[in-house]
Design a protein around this motif. Structure first.
Motif, PDB file in Angstrom:
ATOM      1  N   GLY A  98      33.692 -10.738 -12.631  1.00 27.58           N
ATOM      2  CA  GLY A  98      33.034 -11.569 -13.617  1.00 27.58           C
ATOM      3  C   GLY A  98      31.693 -11.028 -14.026  1.00 27.58           C
ATOM      4  N   SER A 102      28.109 -14.710 -12.037  1.00 23.09           N
ATOM      5  CA  SER A 102      29.214 -14.994 -11.130  1.00 23.09           C
ATOM      6  C   SER A 102      29.260 -13.998  -9.989  1.00 23.09           C
ATOM      7  CB  SER A 102      30.530 -14.971 -11.895  1.00 23.09           C
ATOM      8  OG  SER A 102      30.758 -13.680 -12.430  1.00 23.09           O
ATOM      9  N   THR A 366      39.557 -17.934 -15.503  1.00 20.84           N
ATOM     10  CA  THR A 366      38.184 -18.368 -15.265  1.00 20.84           C
ATOM     11  C   THR A 366      37.841 -18.311 -13.784  1.00 20.84           C
ATOM     12  OG1 THR A 366      38.315 -19.831 -17.181  1.00 20.84           O
ATOM     13  CG2 THR A 366      36.563 -20.260 -15.608  1.00 20.84           C
ATOM     14  N   SER A 370      35.251 -15.678 -11.799  1.00 24.33           N
ATOM     15  CA  SER A 370      34.151 -16.217 -10.998  1.00 24.33           C
ATOM     16  C   SER A 370      34.209 -15.780  -9.553  1.00 24.33           C
ATOM     17  CB  SER A 370      34.168 -17.756 -11.071  1.00 24.33           C
ATOM     18  OG  SER A 370      34.041 -18.191 -12.406  1.00 24.33           O
TER      19      SER A 370
END
Length: 599
Positions: A98, A102, A366, A370
């Motif tokens: 990321g 992150s 996502t 992360s």
């Protein structure tokens, strides 16, 4: 230069200074000063590679890798080489992904897919993927703010054959759930697989899930939430109003009145009847909602929409029910039918998506970006692979690494990963070759007579030197030609030509009566008497002997023993009669058959 020879450059003096340990007259030191920078860099790299090679070739390192591989071969369903490389990668490579923000937080994130190495060997591939997907759903619910401490549950059916389910350990937060920590239970809530923690399960909490799973075999995943907005809507007499698009996506809802904690068997039956056979969302009065799905993606699809619908209704109700616009029945059906399709009913790439899959993949990206390491297998990768021009090389993209971990000096055939079937064939081939090499290569030509016949024929045989079948006569001859006992024909294309001729006759569709005897064809009685093979009996011209056997059906080596069968055929009595005499004879026969007296 000192008496002891050139000193080693470095801090060898008592003061410990580097300059004091340098001998400017040392030939190695002078040679090193005269080397270009590129050469020095190459020498340094060679030294580093030699150190790495020394470690890789060390016996301790080999034994460690052998132990890992053998352990996985005994217990694991996955390729040992792949698991071994995965373990080495886990130790050497970072896993955070990321952006920079992150990346800073990735060190504190508990990975979702923690089924690594030996731990993953106890699970089938399907269960491993299901564990990762369910643990990721727990994290999504927590990030959305829908969790309720250590309470509430999300369950998933593992196997319909054994009725086993995955459940979160009672005592862990949703943010701590990982693939290995999930507990496998049966339909009564008894633990089948305890997971990687020492926590147990809440049987009272699983009672709700088990009742739905038993009543609806089509449901694979159940999400139970009671956020403030969900509890508020469940407490309203009107229930969920179709005032938002998310509420229309949910479709028809089922309702169940709250009667305390689910411990009564009768309560389970009422719950199953109230849910029905088609609805996927159940509103528990004064307690919250239950979202179900045939897949984990579908369960989250209904969870997301029902939670958004509850939030919208809670904010709209203070304005008064009289001031709220309710869509028409046609609009509700159209919205539900369109939204409950793969890709939300508006995806244009033509791919076949199940309900909620496209949205769930976006959430998985996502989490992976992360640093959560979901272990999710994407149906549609995010990065588009550009088409490259095809090269002439068989290997278009050379491999970055090899999956073989037990090969020394490139000797794959004698390593542990050589094919057992191929190794057995090689051993058989070697044994066959050794058998030929150990046979005597000196033979002698011997003539023997046939046995079991009255007319024996001499046959030539090749026997090894020292053997004497019938007569020990002959001269030993060393076999040097590989085709000594199977000589080749003069025309090497004889077989091909014969094959073509047979194929040609076949496709021409010739119809013949088959092989026939041509002895009596087109010859007269006098010619038959003068035939070479014909023999007359002592009765005169009344009988003739004709050969009737064919030697073509007998093996070539035994044709001389074949007996030609002789058949005796009587001469034709009507051959020399005229037509008038034949007609007179027929009339006489007819009169006799009728019983009339002869003339």
């Amino acid at each position: 230069m000192s008496e002891a020879g050139p000193r080693v450059n470095g801090p060898a003096s008592p003061t410990g200074k580097y300059i004091d340990g340098i001998d400017p007259d040392d030939p190695e030191y002078i040679k090193n000063l005269q080397r270009p920078a590129e050469v020095k860099e190459d020498l340094q790299q060679m030294e580093n590679r030699s150190r790495v090679s020394l470690v890789l070739n060390s016996q301790a390192f080999k034994e460690e890798l052998e132990q890992v591989v053998e352990e996985q071969l005994r217990h694991g369903p996955y390729p040992a080489s792949l698991i071994a490389l995965q373990q080495i990668t886990d130790l050497l490579l970072p896993h955070s992904k990321g952006s920079l923000g992150s990346l800073a937080r990735a060190a504190t994130v508990i990975p979702i897919n923690d089924l690594r190495g030996v731990e993953s060997l106890g699970f089938a591939k399907g269960e491993k993927l299901l564990r990762c997907k369910l643990a990721a759903l727990y994290r999504i619910v927590d990030l959305c703010g829908w969790s309720h401490g250590i309470y509430n549950h999300i369950s998933a059916r593992v196997s319909p054959d054994f009725e086993h389910f995955l459940l979160n350990p009672f005592g862990m937060l949703y943010s701590e759930i990982s693939a290995s920590s999930l507990i496998k239970v049966d339909v009564q809530g008894n633990i089948v697989e305890p997971g990687s923690t020492q926590f147990g399960v809440s049987k009272a909490g699983f009672t709700l899930h088990s009742a739905i799973h038993q009543a609806r075999p089509d449901i694979k995943c159940i999400v139970h939430l009671h956020t403030p907005a969900a509890v508020a809507v469940s407490a309203m007499k009107c229930g969920l109003l179709p005032i938002s698009q998310e509420a229309l996506v949910c479709g028809k809802l089922s309702y169940h009145d709250y009667q305390g904690i689910f411990v009564d068997p009768e309560e389970r039956e009422k719950l199953a009847r109230n849910l029905g056979v088609h609805n996927k969302i159940l509103v528990l009065r004064n307690q919250g909602i239950v979202a179900c799905g045939e897949t984990i993606e579908e369960a989250f699809h209904y969870t997301f929409n029902i939670m958004a619908a509850c939030e919208a209704q809670v904010r709209a109700v203070p304005a008064g029910l009289d001031n709220i616009v309710i869509p028409s029945e046609e609009a509700r059906e159209q919205a539900y039918k369109t939204a409950n399709q793969g890709g939300g009913g508006v995806e244009t790439t033509g791919r076949k998506w199940k309900i909620g899959e496209l949205e769930f993949e976006a959430l998985m990206r996502t989490l992976d970006n992360s640093g959560y390491r979901t272990g999710y297998v994407y149906k549609l990768p995010f990065v588009k692979q550009e088409k490259k021009e095809r090269s002439n090389s068989e290997v278009e993209i050379p491999p970055a690494s090899s999956s073989f971990t037990y090969i020394f000096d490139g000797d794959y055939e004698h390593s542990k990963y050589a094919s057992p079937l191929k190794a057995a064939m090689e051993r058989q081939k070697k044994a066959y070759k050794a058998g030929w090499l150990t046979t005597p290569n000196a033979y002698k030509k011997t003539e023997v007579e046939e046995i079991g016949t009255t007319t024996p024929k001499k046959i030539t045989k090749w026997v090894p030197e020292g053997d004497s079948p019938n007569r020990p006569s002959g001269t030993p001859i060393k076999v040097e030609n590989p085709n000594q006992f199977a000589p080749q024909g003069e025309n090497p294309k004889e077989f091909k030509l014969k094959q073509k001729s047979i194929r040609k006759d076949y496709y021409e569709e010739k119809v013949t009566p088959g092989p026939q005897s041509k002895i009596l064809e087109g010859i007269s009685w006098d010619e038959a008497q003068r035939a070479k093979d014909g023999l007359l009996s002592g009765a005169g011209d009344q009988l003739i002997v004709v050969g009737a056997a064919s030697k073509g059906i007998i093996q070539r080596d035994h044709q001389h023993n074949a007996v030609v069968y002789r058949q005796y055929y009587a001469a034709n009595p009507f051959e020399n009669m005229s037509e008038a005499e034949i007609e007179q004879y027929q009339a006489e026969v007819q009169r006799r058959e009728k019983g009339e007296p002869g003339t």
